[in-house]
Design an enzyme around this catalytic site. Sequence first.
Site, PDB file in Angstrom:
ATOM      1  N   GLY A 260      -9.732  36.360  87.512  1.00 12.62           N
ATOM      2  CA  GLY A 260     -10.220  37.521  88.280  1.00 12.62           C
ATOM      3  C   GLY A 260     -11.740  37.525  88.323  1.00 12.62           C
ATOM      4  O   GLY A 260     -12.388  37.285  87.313  1.00 12.62           O
TER       5      GLY A 260
ATOM      6  N   ARG B  49      -6.626  31.549  90.418  1.00 12.14           N
ATOM      7  CA  ARG B  49      -5.848  31.233  89.208  1.00 12.14           C
ATOM      8  C   ARG B  49      -5.042  29.996  89.592  1.00 12.14           C
ATOM      9  O   ARG B  49      -4.059  30.107  90.317  1.00 12.14           O
ATOM     10  CB  ARG B  49      -4.923  32.391  88.850  1.00 12.14           C
ATOM     11  CG  ARG B  49      -5.658  33.737  88.655  1.00 12.14           C
ATOM     12  CD  ARG B  49      -4.710  34.808  88.150  1.00 12.14           C
ATOM     13  NE  ARG B  49      -5.165  36.156  88.465  1.00 12.14           N
ATOM     14  CZ  ARG B  49      -6.078  36.851  87.771  1.00 12.14           C
ATOM     15  NH1 ARG B  49      -6.637  36.319  86.712  1.00 12.14           N
ATOM     16  NH2 ARG B  49      -6.418  38.069  88.138  1.00 12.14           N
TER      17      ARG B  49
ATOM     18  N   ASP C 248      -9.519  34.363  79.225  1.00 12.11           N
ATOM     19  CA  ASP C 248      -8.794  33.461  78.317  1.00 12.11           C
ATOM     20  C   ASP C 248      -7.959  32.403  79.045  1.00 12.11           C
ATOM     21  O   ASP C 248      -7.841  31.274  78.576  1.00 12.11           O
ATOM     22  CB  ASP C 248      -7.963  34.242  77.290  1.00 12.11           C
ATOM     23  CG  ASP C 248      -7.040  35.259  77.911  1.00 12.11           C
ATOM     24  OD1 ASP C 248      -7.059  35.419  79.155  1.00 12.11           O
ATOM     25  OD2 ASP C 248      -6.285  35.904  77.163  1.00 12.11           O
TER      26      ASP C 248
ATOM     27  N   THR D 107     -15.015  38.680  82.473  1.00 11.13           N
ATOM     28  CA  THR D 107     -13.807  39.449  82.786  1.00 11.13           C
ATOM     29  C   THR D 107     -14.109  40.932  82.598  1.00 11.13           C
ATOM     30  O   THR D 107     -14.813  41.299  81.653  1.00 11.13           O
ATOM     31  CB  THR D 107     -12.608  39.055  81.897  1.00 11.13           C
ATOM     32  OG1 THR D 107     -11.591  40.065  82.020  1.00 11.13           O
ATOM     33  CG2 THR D 107     -12.964  38.935  80.424  1.00 11.13           C
TER      34      THR D 107
ATOM     35  N   ASP E 295     -12.021  42.959  81.641  1.00 13.82           N
ATOM     36  CA  ASP E 295     -11.083  43.491  80.640  1.00 13.82           C
ATOM     37  C   ASP E 295     -11.675  43.604  79.224  1.00 13.82           C
ATOM     38  O   ASP E 295     -11.130  44.323  78.390  1.00 13.82           O
ATOM     39  CB  ASP E 295      -9.825  42.616  80.568  1.00 13.82           C
ATOM     40  CG  ASP E 295      -9.096  42.545  81.893  1.00 13.82           C
ATOM     41  OD1 ASP E 295      -9.287  43.459  82.720  1.00 13.82           O
ATOM     42  OD2 ASP E 295      -8.342  41.579  82.104  1.00 13.82           O
TER      43      ASP E 295
ATOM     44  N   ASP F 175     -11.458  41.649  76.784  1.00 10.85           N
ATOM     45  CA  ASP F 175     -10.384  41.399  75.820  1.00 10.85           C
ATOM     46  C   ASP F 175     -10.590  40.101  75.051  1.00 10.85           C
ATOM     47  O   ASP F 175      -9.641  39.549  74.502  1.00 10.85           O
ATOM     48  CB  ASP F 175      -9.032  41.369  76.552  1.00 10.85           C
ATOM     49  CG  ASP F 175      -9.015  40.353  77.682  1.00 10.85           C
ATOM     50  OD1 ASP F 175     -10.095  39.836  78.032  1.00 10.85           O
ATOM     51  OD2 ASP F 175      -7.932  40.073  78.202  1.00 10.85           O
TER      52      ASP F 175
ATOM     53  N   ARG G 287      -5.385  44.704  82.237  1.00 12.65           N
ATOM     54  CA  ARG G 287      -4.244  43.835  81.944  1.00 12.65           C
ATOM     55  C   ARG G 287      -3.557  44.274  80.656  1.00 12.65           C
ATOM     56  O   ARG G 287      -3.011  45.352  80.611  1.00 12.65           O
ATOM     57  CB  ARG G 287      -4.690  42.375  81.859  1.00 12.65           C
ATOM     58  CG  ARG G 287      -3.549  41.397  82.041  1.00 12.65           C
ATOM     59  CD  ARG G 287      -4.040  39.980  81.924  1.00 12.65           C
ATOM     60  NE  ARG G 287      -4.824  39.579  83.067  1.00 12.65           N
ATOM     61  CZ  ARG G 287      -4.311  39.119  84.200  1.00 12.65           C
ATOM     62  NH1 ARG G 287      -3.030  38.973  84.332  1.00 12.65           N
ATOM     63  NH2 ARG G 287      -5.084  38.780  85.200  1.00 12.65           N
TER      64      ARG G 287
HETATM   65  O1  F6P Z   1      -8.299  40.275  84.455  1.00 10.29           O
HETATM   66  C1  F6P Z   1      -8.933  41.085  85.387  1.00 10.29           C
HETATM   67  C2  F6P Z   1      -7.928  41.922  86.139  1.00 10.29           C
HETATM   68  O2  F6P Z   1      -8.635  42.736  87.061  1.00 10.29           O
HETATM   69  C3  F6P Z   1      -7.002  42.764  85.271  1.00 10.29           C
HETATM   70  O3  F6P Z   1      -7.615  43.934  84.794  1.00 10.29           O
HETATM   71  C4  F6P Z   1      -5.854  42.999  86.214  1.00 10.29           C
HETATM   72  O4  F6P Z   1      -4.660  43.197  85.502  1.00 10.29           O
HETATM   73  C5  F6P Z   1      -5.785  41.704  86.974  1.00 10.29           C
HETATM   74  O5  F6P Z   1      -7.057  41.095  86.874  1.00 10.29           O
HETATM   75  C6  F6P Z   1      -5.413  41.853  88.418  1.00 10.29           C
HETATM   76  O6  F6P Z   1      -5.291  40.584  88.961  1.00 10.29           O
HETATM   77  P1  F6P Z   1      -5.144  40.286  90.514  1.00 10.29           P
HETATM   78  O7  F6P Z   1      -6.475  40.528  91.151  1.00 10.29           O
HETATM   79  O8  F6P Z   1      -4.731  38.875  90.573  1.00 10.29           O
HETATM   80  O9  F6P Z   1      -4.125  41.249  91.050  1.00 10.29           O
END
Ligand code: F6P
Length: 334
Positions: A15, A76, A107, A130, A132, A134, A176
């Site tokens: 992300g 990804r 990660d 990120t 997050d 995390d 997440r």
């Molecule tokens: O890891 C960053 C994040 O924004 C999370 O907070 C969220 O769960 C996820 O990515 C959303 O991913 P996507 O943009 O692929 O829907």
Amino acid sequence: MSEKVTKIGVLTSGGDSPGMNAAIRAVVRTGLYHKLEVYGIMRGYNGMIEDDIFKMESRSVANIIQRGGTILKTARSKDFYNEDGRKRAFDILQKRGINGLVVIGGDGSFTGAYKLSREFGIPCVGIPGTIDKDLYGTDFTIGFDTAVNTAVESIDKIRDTADSHDRLFIVEVMGRHAGYIALHSGIATGAENILMPEINTTLDDMVASLSEQEKRKKLVNLVVVAEGYQPDPNNPDLRGAAEVARIVQEKLKGLETRLTILGHIQRGGPPSCMDRFIASRMGYHAVECLLEGRHNVMVGILNNNMHYTPLEIAIREKQRIGEDWMNIVKILAS
Ligand code: F6P
């Protein structure tokens, strides 16, 4: 591979997060300062596999420090999960003579970097990017500060309307599997309740406190819910604020309830000063790591000092939110 690093690649993966551009800028300009050739790899590991790579100059990163998103784009990469994909990526790096990598991401991105370094000996350095927050081994991740400030700004606005109508608002923030965005934005907006995956809060407790408050005529309530929160531990498929709202509404029919899911707004916008600052610092040190032979680590900042965590550990370990935070939430929002 123990040869001197002379040509480095930089990519963003997973992300996007505000401040990634500032990190790319720092990597490119530090690399050029040390007379390295610097290559931008587009769309994360996908661009590595497909040879979507271009040479970067100082001007390639002009006027980007203030921009959200990532000029290198991100993805990804499913192909990179298997060894065959990683072998194809390695062949491309070899063909181009790229012998060092800076990976900006979370990660999942570091798992890819770790595997690439183990299987093919490419020195890698990770920069935590990120929203997050995390990741183990750093107090900050690039994008968290901006995301949490976006969440705070939005929740403040929700509080205005909640207050005018005496309503219960249930607001979902991202993260997440982690509750950091919920914890920080919830405390900063005076949320009456914060629900996070790390803390075992049962909805029965929350419903009891809401109904007690209803009796005291405290009708305005803000509940900030991390998207990864599971209201029913026996049913891990049920997650997030929509479930919380459904259950609360079922149990407290008299309370007017509204649900807001903030979503991807949290990932966009110009990075805060803090995110630009840490991204610049981490980007600089990532290149220094490659040059000094400090390979396969994630650069982080702990207690305002640079800290280097082996990728293997950065992937495996998790930051923890302690139960004591809930005391603070409870006391301050009473
Ligand atoms: O890891 C960053 C994040 O924004 C999370 O907070 C969220 O769960 C996820 O990515 C959303 O991913 P996507 O943009 O692929 O829907």
